[in-house]
Design an enzyme around this catalytic site. Structure first.
Site, PDB file in Angstrom:
ATOM      1  N   GLY A  54       0.779  -1.241   0.000  1.00  0.00           N
ATOM      2  CA  GLY A  54       0.000   0.000   0.000  1.00  0.00           C
ATOM      3  C   GLY A  54       0.806   1.285   0.000  1.00  0.00           C
ATOM      4  N   ASP A  91      -5.879   2.464   9.999  1.00  0.00           N
ATOM      5  CA  ASP A  91      -7.286   2.172  10.220  1.00  0.00           C
ATOM      6  C   ASP A  91      -7.460   1.812  11.702  1.00  0.00           C
ATOM      7  OD1 ASP A  91      -9.912   1.624   8.889  1.00  0.00           O
ATOM      8  OD2 ASP A  91      -9.520  -0.389   9.619  1.00  0.00           O
ATOM      9  N   PHE A 149     -14.111   3.250   3.558  1.00  0.00           N
ATOM     10  CA  PHE A 149     -13.102   2.440   2.871  1.00  0.00           C
ATOM     11  C   PHE A 149     -12.671   3.161   1.600  1.00  0.00           C
ATOM     12  CE2 PHE A 149     -11.366  -0.973   0.325  1.00  0.00           C
ATOM     13  CZ  PHE A 149     -10.606  -1.645   1.276  1.00  0.00           C
ATOM     14  N   ASP A 152      -5.816  -0.715  -2.027  1.00  0.00           N
ATOM     15  CA  ASP A 152      -6.542  -1.651  -2.880  1.00  0.00           C
ATOM     16  C   ASP A 152      -7.845  -2.124  -2.266  1.00  0.00           C
ATOM     17  OD1 ASP A 152      -5.079  -3.234  -0.839  1.00  0.00           O
ATOM     18  OD2 ASP A 152      -6.003  -4.919  -1.889  1.00  0.00           O
ATOM     19  N   ARG A 203      -4.923  -0.156  -6.923  1.00  0.00           N
ATOM     20  CA  ARG A 203      -3.707   0.492  -6.406  1.00  0.00           C
ATOM     21  C   ARG A 203      -3.131   1.521  -7.370  1.00  0.00           C
ATOM     22  NH1 ARG A 203      -1.970  -2.342  -1.935  1.00  0.00           N
ATOM     23  NH2 ARG A 203      -2.283  -4.594  -1.937  1.00  0.00           N
TER      24      ARG A 203
HETATM   25  P1  IMP Z   1      -4.806  -1.328  10.370  1.00  0.00           P
HETATM   26  O1  IMP Z   1      -3.810  -2.334  10.822  1.00  0.00           O
HETATM   27  O2  IMP Z   1      -6.211  -1.693  10.733  1.00  0.00           O
HETATM   28  O3  IMP Z   1      -4.475   0.084  10.811  1.00  0.00           O
HETATM   29  O4  IMP Z   1      -4.815  -1.349   8.809  1.00  0.00           O
HETATM   30  C1  IMP Z   1      -3.726  -0.982   8.133  1.00  0.00           C
HETATM   31  C2  IMP Z   1      -3.676  -1.536   6.736  1.00  0.00           C
HETATM   32  O5  IMP Z   1      -4.941  -1.966   6.246  1.00  0.00           O
HETATM   33  C3  IMP Z   1      -3.233  -0.438   5.816  1.00  0.00           C
HETATM   34  O6  IMP Z   1      -1.861  -0.454   5.674  1.00  0.00           O
HETATM   35  C4  IMP Z   1      -3.921  -0.765   4.528  1.00  0.00           C
HETATM   36  O7  IMP Z   1      -3.103  -1.604   3.764  1.00  0.00           O
HETATM   37  C5  IMP Z   1      -5.162  -1.498   4.943  1.00  0.00           C
HETATM   38  N1  IMP Z   1      -6.318  -0.584   4.941  1.00  0.00           N
HETATM   39  C6  IMP Z   1      -6.901   0.028   5.992  1.00  0.00           C
HETATM   40  N2  IMP Z   1      -7.928   0.788   5.621  1.00  0.00           N
HETATM   41  C7  IMP Z   1      -8.005   0.664   4.284  1.00  0.00           C
HETATM   42  C8  IMP Z   1      -8.853   1.243   3.289  1.00  0.00           C
HETATM   43  O8  IMP Z   1      -9.786   2.046   3.559  1.00  0.00           O
HETATM   44  N3  IMP Z   1      -8.603   0.888   2.010  1.00  0.00           N
HETATM   45  C9  IMP Z   1      -7.612   0.037   1.652  1.00  0.00           C
HETATM   46  N4  IMP Z   1      -6.787  -0.513   2.543  1.00  0.00           N
HETATM   47  C10 IMP Z   1      -6.980  -0.205   3.850  1.00  0.00           C
HETATM   48 MG    MG Z   2      -0.677  -0.724   4.190  1.00  0.00          MG
END
Ligand code: IMP
Ligand code: MG
Length: 183
Positions: free
Chosen positions: A48, A107, A156, A163, A169
């Site tokens: 990402g 997130d 999202f 992605d 992407r």
């Molecule tokens: P976390 O561990 O929940 O903070 O999520 C982190 C990872 O989830 C990020 O590095 C993204 O790759 C993916 N992610 C979180 N939210 C989104 C989104 O809205 N769209 C796409 N990928 C997301």
């Molecule tokens: Mg990521």
């Protein structure tokens, strides 16, 4: 493109490419001010954050050691709780050099919490996080990004490296999921 369809879901334009550029420039300015003339090891999270990293790296005025790191935490729309830190990460790092982590989006905070905890347990306490996007309302883990591009709601998003089902992407703008899925 004002909207895109990916695997039957509709996304509408949210952050345009010029706004992304300006945001990246502002972030680079803040980070340059912070590090001054220090050398920094920069870890960017695959896949990402690759686009974000490619865009911001040339703007850094300090010396960098680059490390790409793949940590998978997401599948489809749901966050997986398991975070696996790739073996061999510590062998690649230089003790004593500050670390800057580049992330596309925070997130729940699960991924970065696990990574930061691992690094701190191994003596890397000089640790900063720069994230292009941040969803403060979704945060469930105790991390605090030091440099944030844009704070967004819990929606999202796809594009600029992010992605849905490994698609979207390559988009130059960021799109968010439409609430009403009627095209
Ligand atoms: P976390 O561990 O929940 O903070 O999520 C982190 C990872 O989830 C990020 O590095 C993204 O790759 C993916 N992610 C979180 N939210 C989104 C989104 O809205 N769209 C796409 N990928 C997301
Ligand atoms: Mg990521």
């Amino acid at each position: 493109m004002e909207s895109v369809e990916i695997d039957g879901l509709y996304f509408e334009k949210f952050i345009g490419s010029e706004a992304i550029n300006q945001c990246v420039q502002r972030l680079a300015g803040e980070i340059n001010l912070f590090y001054g003339r220090e050398s920094v090891q920069v870890i960017y999270l695959l896949k990402g954050a690759e686009k974000f990293s490619n865009r911001i790296q040339p703007l850094f005025q300090f010396q960098t050691e680059l490390h790409a790191l793949e940590i998978k935490t997401y599948e489809g729309l749901n966050s997986k709780n398991q975070v696996r830190i790739p073996e061999g990460l510590l062998q690649r790092l230089v003790p004593g050099l500050p670390i800057l982590i580049l992330e596309d989006i925070i997130d729940s905070g699960n991924t970065l919490f696990a990574l930061c905890q691992f690094l701190m347990e191994n003596g890397y306490t000089d640790l900063k996080i720069a994230s292009l996007l941040f969803k403060p309302r979704s945060l469930r883990f105790g991390i605090h990004p030091d440099f944030v591009g844009v704070e967004i709601g819990p929606e999202f998003v796809v594009g600029f490296g992010m992605d849905y089902n490994e698609k979207g992407r390559e988009l130059d703008c960021i799109y968010k999921l439409k609430e009403r899925q009627n095209g």
